[in-house]
Design an enzyme around this catalytic site. Structure first.
Site, PDB file in Angstrom:
ATOM      1  N   PRO A 129       0.819  -1.203   0.000  1.00  0.00           N
ATOM      2  CG  PRO A 129      -0.786  -1.576   1.628  1.00  0.00           C
ATOM      3  CD  PRO A 129       0.542  -2.078   1.141  1.00  0.00           C
ATOM      4  CD  GLU A 130       3.009   3.408  -4.236  1.00  0.00           C
ATOM      5  OE1 GLU A 130       3.179   4.627  -4.407  1.00  0.00           O
ATOM      6  OE2 GLU A 130       3.298   2.561  -5.107  1.00  0.00           O
TER       7      GLU A 130
ATOM      8  CE  LYS B 101       5.270   4.024   1.539  1.00  0.00           C
ATOM      9  NZ  LYS B 101       5.881   3.140   0.524  1.00  0.00           N
TER      10      LYS B 101
ATOM     11  NE  ARG C 284      11.479  -0.451  -5.032  1.00  0.00           N
ATOM     12  CZ  ARG C 284      11.128   0.452  -4.142  1.00  0.00           C
ATOM     13  NH1 ARG C 284       9.966   1.063  -4.252  1.00  0.00           N
ATOM     14  NH2 ARG C 284      11.904   0.750  -3.130  1.00  0.00           N
TER      15      ARG C 284
END
Length: 329
Positions: free
Chosen positions: A2-3, A61, A312
């Site tokens: 989650p961002e 976050k 990534r």
């Protein structure tokens, strides 16, 4: 993972359900989700039972709930819209939630069967029309709950986005910078520190000590919207470019908030169990080999590229995000 928009969606949903309510009991179903609470499950439950949730706060976050004691034998009345009086002692402890890769905070009625990966259950004081339980569900067990101290913020501003902002921050979040949606975010401070770095632009955006809350997905989206390549050197970035990038990041995250966040991971849901849908509106991330919509609108043909970046992926348009000659990869 989650961002910021996903966590803010959870914060906004959670505060409407839990603010002002008292935690009446705690069930620790799986102690592994309390591994960050060094004193163990019994201490965790003992300190939470009888505590009143004052607010739900987010920086980047990180998400936490400041707590106040409820006098023995007297349950505080449910009053979600009433701020604590100015004379009240400042909270010293908070319940911190780390969502990890798959952590979920779900409000459920007691009649709803336990989720398969339920880890911790908090029962709350009764409130008309509101679910009775806050459940922490986590399939991959990278997240968790723990109690933390609240300390004064370094700049004297609020600790994060909240309904009743206080100049206090959860100790574990004190090392991270403010995020672009924070009203106290300082562009001048951000730009000064950005220019002092000798790195690539995306690496800087992912540095939570410089600006918090921007993860891989929204970094790619903000860079695409600002027409900047991820390897652009930070020490040569003009003020106007940096301002355009921050404006792009705010716009991208605001759009994601309106949609409920991205949903690349089917395990991500908000506090009511609903997934976000912003992934349908992404312009760069995950669109390798597809046309750049901005170039197509201008009558140009350009296919988005995917490149390896810090274990990534980064997605860019080779036309409207040209590679810098002296890029920092």
């Amino acid at each position: 993972m989650p961002e910021l928009p996903e966590v803010e969606v959870v914060r906004r949903g959670l505060v409407s359900w839990v603010r002002g309510r008292t935690i009446t009991s705690v069930d620790v179903v799986d102690p592994r989700s309390l591994r960050r609470h060094a004193l163990g499950p019994e201490d965790f439950a003992g300190n939470l039972e009888g505590a009143r949730v004052l607010d739900v706060v987010r920086r980047g976050k990180f998400l936490w709930m400041p707590l106040a004691d409820t006098p023995a034998g007297a349950e505080a009345p449910f009053a979600p819209s009433v701020a604590a009086p100015a004379s009240a002692a400042a909270p010293a402890v908070a319940l911190m939630a780390h969502l990890g890769m798959s952590g979920q905070l779900l409000m459920q009625d007691s009649s709803v069967p336990d989720e398969k990966h339920l880890k911790v259950r908090l029962r709350l004081s009764l409130a008309a029309g509101m679910p009775e339980q806050l459940r922490f569900v986590d399939q991959r067990i990278f997240g968790g709950l723990f109690l933390t101290s609240l300390i004064p913020t370094a700049d004297g501003g609020p600790g994060g986005l909240a309904e009743t902002p206080l100049p206090l921050i959860a100790e574990e979040a004190s090392h991270i910078a403010r995020d672009p949606l924070d009203p106290y975010f300082s562009f001048d401070d951000f730009y000064r520190r950005l220019r002092a770095r000798k790195t690539g632009l995306k690496r800087a955006l992912l540095d939570q000590g410089l600006v918090s809350g921007i993860g891989n997905i929204y970094a790619d989206e903000a860079l695409w919207k600002a027409r900047l390549h991820y390897a652009r050197p930070t020490d040569t970035l003009r003020r106007a470019d940096a301002l355009r990038l921050l404006d792009a990041a705010r716009e991208v995250m605001a759009d994601a908030l309106a949609a409920g966040g991205t949903s690349f991971d089917s395990l991500y849901v908000n506090v009511n169990g609903a997934s976000g849908y912003f992934d349908r509106s992404l312009n760069a991330y995950g669109r390798e080999g597809l046309e750049c919509t901005r170039c197509a609108a201008a009558g140009l043909v350009s296919l988005l590229k995917r490149e390896q970046f810090m274990n990534r992926s980064s997605y860019t348009c080779p036309v409207c995000q040209p590679r810098p000659r002296n890029g920092r990869w």
